[in-house]
Write an enzyme that holds these catalytic residues in place. Structure first.
Site, mmCIF file in Angstrom:
data_model
loop_
_atom_site.group_PDB
_atom_site.id
_atom_site.type_symbol
_atom_site.label_atom_id
_atom_site.label_comp_id
_atom_site.label_asym_id
_atom_site.label_seq_id
_atom_site.Cartn_x
_atom_site.Cartn_y
_atom_site.Cartn_z
ATOM 1 N N GLY A 134 -65.307 -19.636 37.060
ATOM 2 C CA GLY A 134 -64.923 -18.890 36.198
ATOM 3 C C GLY A 134 -63.784 -18.649 37.016
ATOM 4 C CG HIS A 180 -57.883 -22.834 34.194
ATOM 5 N ND1 HIS A 180 -57.719 -23.544 33.688
ATOM 6 C CD2 HIS A 180 -57.816 -23.331 35.175
ATOM 7 C CE1 HIS A 180 -57.941 -24.754 34.557
ATOM 8 N NE2 HIS A 180 -58.639 -23.714 35.285
ATOM 9 N N GLY A 186 -57.660 -25.398 31.109
ATOM 10 C CA GLY A 186 -58.572 -26.081 31.127
ATOM 11 C C GLY A 186 -60.403 -25.438 30.451
ATOM 12 C CG HIS A 187 -61.723 -23.135 33.356
ATOM 13 N ND1 HIS A 187 -60.646 -22.495 33.816
ATOM 14 C CD2 HIS A 187 -62.693 -23.474 33.545
ATOM 15 C CE1 HIS A 187 -61.456 -22.299 35.354
ATOM 16 N NE2 HIS A 187 -62.864 -23.274 34.942
ATOM 17 C CG ASP A 202 -62.250 -30.625 39.202
ATOM 18 O OD1 ASP A 202 -61.601 -30.113 40.462
ATOM 19 O OD2 ASP A 202 -62.661 -30.141 38.741
ATOM 20 C CB SER A 252 -59.406 -21.548 39.195
ATOM 21 O OG SER A 252 -60.370 -21.559 38.141
ATOM 22 N NE ARG A 253 -59.937 -23.307 45.947
ATOM 23 C CZ ARG A 253 -60.971 -24.511 45.405
ATOM 24 N NH1 ARG A 253 -61.219 -25.299 44.807
ATOM 25 N NH2 ARG A 253 -62.095 -24.214 46.253
#
Ligand code: PAF
Length: 286
Positions: free
Chosen positions: A31, A34, A36-37, A150, A186-187
């Protein structure tokens, strides 16, 4: 879009879709969407009839001193974005739904999970492969989409699928970057302005490596040193590792040849960031 919390409900809906000969594309996420998702979801839409997205902040992939509790969450906004992307099923299970109190079984891709990020995150990949295996068993997708950001996760998931004969095609989707090059994560939200600026050196170091390789450099030590020197100039950035490895088995390389992964991890205060570059390199003949 159907928002579903229970495993059995999702399974029943997907059974009906399969009866209609629909292919299922699956995007597992934690969740806080951004770009990327959204790119992963768009790729899934292009390549499948029905798209399932899961949102589950998976506790087993966080170490005891990591950011499970602080990990950013915004389900309301994620639902809006998923609606816009025309996701068919949004699966948002609780921790209890995924891990019952008597849970005992883990999936571990032995050596690959201990390399690179596995050195300072020893339980991380075991948690990832366990939850992804469970989600594959729940969704039973034809294709599943993972970000190249990742990189190690992608390599490990592909290996798990091969080793355990999961009947799913794993599709890697290129990293989406901010305008200045920082990889979307997300970080990134944890970074203050100074850290955000300093973090750009990670992308710049990968660009530098690419430039050196394009000019003919094939010695991994030379490339790592150049990257390290550049990163050291940013005092806010604490480098964890730079790795130059074979992109399929993550074995460290002395000489760059074939499918190569240049990956790095760094900490800015408490924020751990990763970035990488996949390359296909021909050995230059002298
Ligand atoms: O990449 C992620 O967001 C997570 O590691 C994943 C694949 C959803 C498993 O929890």
């Amino acid at each position: 879009m159907k928002i579903i919390k229970e495993i059995n409900t999702l399974r029943n809906f997907l059974k009906e879709e399969r009866k209609k000969q629909k292919t299922i594309g699956f995007v597992p996420t934690m969740g806080f969407f951004h770009q990327g998702h959204l790119k992963l979801i768009q790729e899934a839409k292009k390549n499948s009839d029905v798209v399932v997205v899961s949102i589950f902040v998976n506790p087993t992939q966080f170490g005891p001193n990591e950011d499970f509790n602080q990990y950013p969450r915004d389900l309301k906004k994620d639902i809006e974005l998923a609606e816009k992307e025309k996701v068919d099923y949004l699966f948002t299970p609780s921790v209890q739904e995924i891990y019952q109190d008597d849970f005992l079984t883990y999936v571990n891709v032995e050596e690959l999970g201990a390399k690179l990020c596995g050195k300072d995150r020893p339980v991380h990949f075991k948690g990832v492969t366990t939850v992804v295996a469970k989600l594959f068993n729940i969704v039973n997708p034809d294709k599943s989409f993972f970000g190249e950001k990742d990189a190690q996760q992608l390599v490990i998931i592909k290996k798990m699928v091969k080793d355990l004969n999961f009947d799913v095609e794993i599709i890697g989707v290129p990293t989406v970057r901010e305008e200045d090059g920082l990889a979307m994560s997300s970080r990134n939200i944890y970074l203050n302005l100074k850290e955000r600026k300093a973090a750009l050196v990670l992308f710049k170091s990968l660009e530098l490596a690419k430039e050196k390789i394009e000019k003919g450099e094939r010695n991994s030590k030379v490339i790592k040193n150049e990257m390290e020197e550049l990163i050291k100039k940013e005092k806010l950035v604490n480098l964890i590792y730079i790795s130059v490895s074979n992109a399929e088995n993550l074995e460290e390389l002395d000489v760059l040849e074939g499918k190569v992964l240049i990956a790095l991890a760094a900490k800015l205060r408490k924020t751990r960031l990763i970035d990488n570059l996949f390359l296909n390199i021909k050995l230059t003949t002298p």
